[in-house]
Design a protein around this motif. Sequence first.
Motif, PDB file in Angstrom:
ATOM      1  N   UNK A  95       0.425  14.378  -1.580  1.00  0.00           N
ATOM      2  CA  UNK A  95      -0.721  14.121  -2.514  1.00  0.00           C
ATOM      3  C   UNK A  95      -1.421  12.591  -2.113  1.00  0.00           C
ATOM      4  N   UNK A  96      -0.550  11.712  -1.854  1.00  0.00           N
ATOM      5  CA  UNK A  96      -0.985  10.232  -1.607  1.00  0.00           C
ATOM      6  C   UNK A  96      -1.718  10.160  -0.205  1.00  0.00           C
ATOM      7  N   UNK A  97      -0.875  10.920   0.644  1.00  0.00           N
ATOM      8  CA  UNK A  97      -1.547  10.970   2.171  1.00  0.00           C
ATOM      9  C   UNK A  97      -2.908  11.566   2.190  1.00  0.00           C
ATOM     10  N   UNK A  98      -3.108  12.957   1.556  1.00  0.00           N
ATOM     11  CA  UNK A  98      -4.316  13.494   1.787  1.00  0.00           C
ATOM     12  C   UNK A  98      -5.431  13.013   0.786  1.00  0.00           C
ATOM     13  N   UNK A  99      -5.237  12.436  -0.083  1.00  0.00           N
ATOM     14  CA  UNK A  99      -6.013  11.505  -0.931  1.00  0.00           C
ATOM     15  C   UNK A  99      -6.511  10.440  -0.257  1.00  0.00           C
ATOM     16  N   UNK A 100      -5.736   9.498   0.430  1.00  0.00           N
ATOM     17  CA  UNK A 100      -6.045   8.495   1.264  1.00  0.00           C
ATOM     18  C   UNK A 100      -7.144   9.201   2.341  1.00  0.00           C
ATOM     19  N   UNK A 101      -6.738  10.116   3.112  1.00  0.00           N
ATOM     20  CA  UNK A 101      -7.572  10.415   4.346  1.00  0.00           C
ATOM     21  C   UNK A 101      -9.046  10.860   3.917  1.00  0.00           C
ATOM     22  N   UNK A 102      -8.769  11.774   2.664  1.00  0.00           N
ATOM     23  CA  UNK A 102     -10.114  12.171   2.128  1.00  0.00           C
ATOM     24  C   UNK A 102     -10.896  10.911   1.890  1.00  0.00           C
ATOM     25  N   UNK A 103     -10.602  10.084   1.401  1.00  0.00           N
ATOM     26  CA  UNK A 103     -11.355   8.576   1.000  1.00  0.00           C
ATOM     27  C   UNK A 103     -11.906   8.086   2.158  1.00  0.00           C
ATOM     28  N   UNK A 104     -11.231   8.274   3.105  1.00  0.00           N
ATOM     29  CA  UNK A 104     -11.675   7.598   4.348  1.00  0.00           C
ATOM     30  C   UNK A 104     -12.702   8.446   5.226  1.00  0.00           C
ATOM     31  N   UNK A 105     -12.575   9.589   5.108  1.00  0.00           N
ATOM     32  CA  UNK A 105     -13.395  10.630   5.627  1.00  0.00           C
ATOM     33  C   UNK A 105     -14.366  11.644   4.587  1.00  0.00           C
ATOM     34  N   UNK A 106     -14.898  10.944   3.605  1.00  0.00           N
ATOM     35  CA  UNK A 106     -15.645  11.805   2.798  1.00  0.00           C
ATOM     36  C   UNK A 106     -16.520  12.999   3.059  1.00  0.00           C
ATOM     37  N   UNK A 107     -16.978  12.813   4.290  1.00  0.00           N
ATOM     38  CA  UNK A 107     -17.764  14.052   4.743  1.00  0.00           C
ATOM     39  C   UNK A 107     -17.015  15.206   5.560  1.00  0.00           C
TER      40      UNK A 107
END
Length: 312
Positions: A95-107
Amino acid sequence: MAIQWFPGHMNKARKALEERVADIDVVIEMLDARLPASSANPMIARMTRGRPALKILNKQDLADPAVTALWLDWYRARPGTQAIALDAGEKAPSQKLIAACRELAPNRGGLDKPLRVLICGIPNVGKSTLINSLTGRRIARTGNEPGITKGEQRILLADDFELFDTPGMLWPKIEVPEGGYNLAASGAVGRNALDEEEVVLELLQYLARHYADLLRARYRLDTVEGLQDFELLEAIGRKRGAMLGGGRVNVQKAAEIVLTDFRAAAIGRVSLERPDEWRVWEKRAKEEAARRLAERQAREAERTGKVKPPRE
């Protein structure tokens, strides 16, 4: 002693990483929370420049929490970079990892444009253990020796989240001597590439400066202050019964005891570098590299009889 270790399979990993980066949205680099800068691969930084980056400070349960906080701030201050700390007991690392990655690549996201993430790091940083935790099953081999993972793996963490795992990789020339010793102490370097006694002397010198109380408690020493690193190693050897005939200390055995204790956090939660220290070490290493280059150029000029024009 300069510590270097770059076996053949790491060169193959470098080439595979270069080919994969073109298709990647976010690069995750796993770092050892006890030595974040020493465990950051400059070769990966060059190959992935311009890509959003997530720095995972792994094994935070082994590191000094106050120092880990300094490093998280250090990385989060960089543009296009996020940083989180994890350990083996993390309840829901995905959950932490996926959330951080989605924040970095919102598009990126959705089945039509899945988020493609590359995870990389040095050997023995805990990457395979994390991946097994993320997937809930054993798909990556783990071990305490570097060089376990040999080939790339593709892992689907969500319908629109692809994770590409790469083998652990060091770099051909470690420029910062302190970084080389820290990598060796952590277990990231193959045993055939290091002198354990020399590594432990450097380790004890640092621990005596920053964690003297922990050393005293672990080895039941009367004092740490005022002891040279070799004297400290001998004192530990005597306390632990690492002895040879004639009352001599078995320094090799004593060094193995200290390394094992450090890697298992039996000494306590310690970190081997701080951001301000790393700046000094890196600056000194660059100055030394420039000095060696100037000396080589001067010798070459003397040999050939040619004098290189000064730089403007």
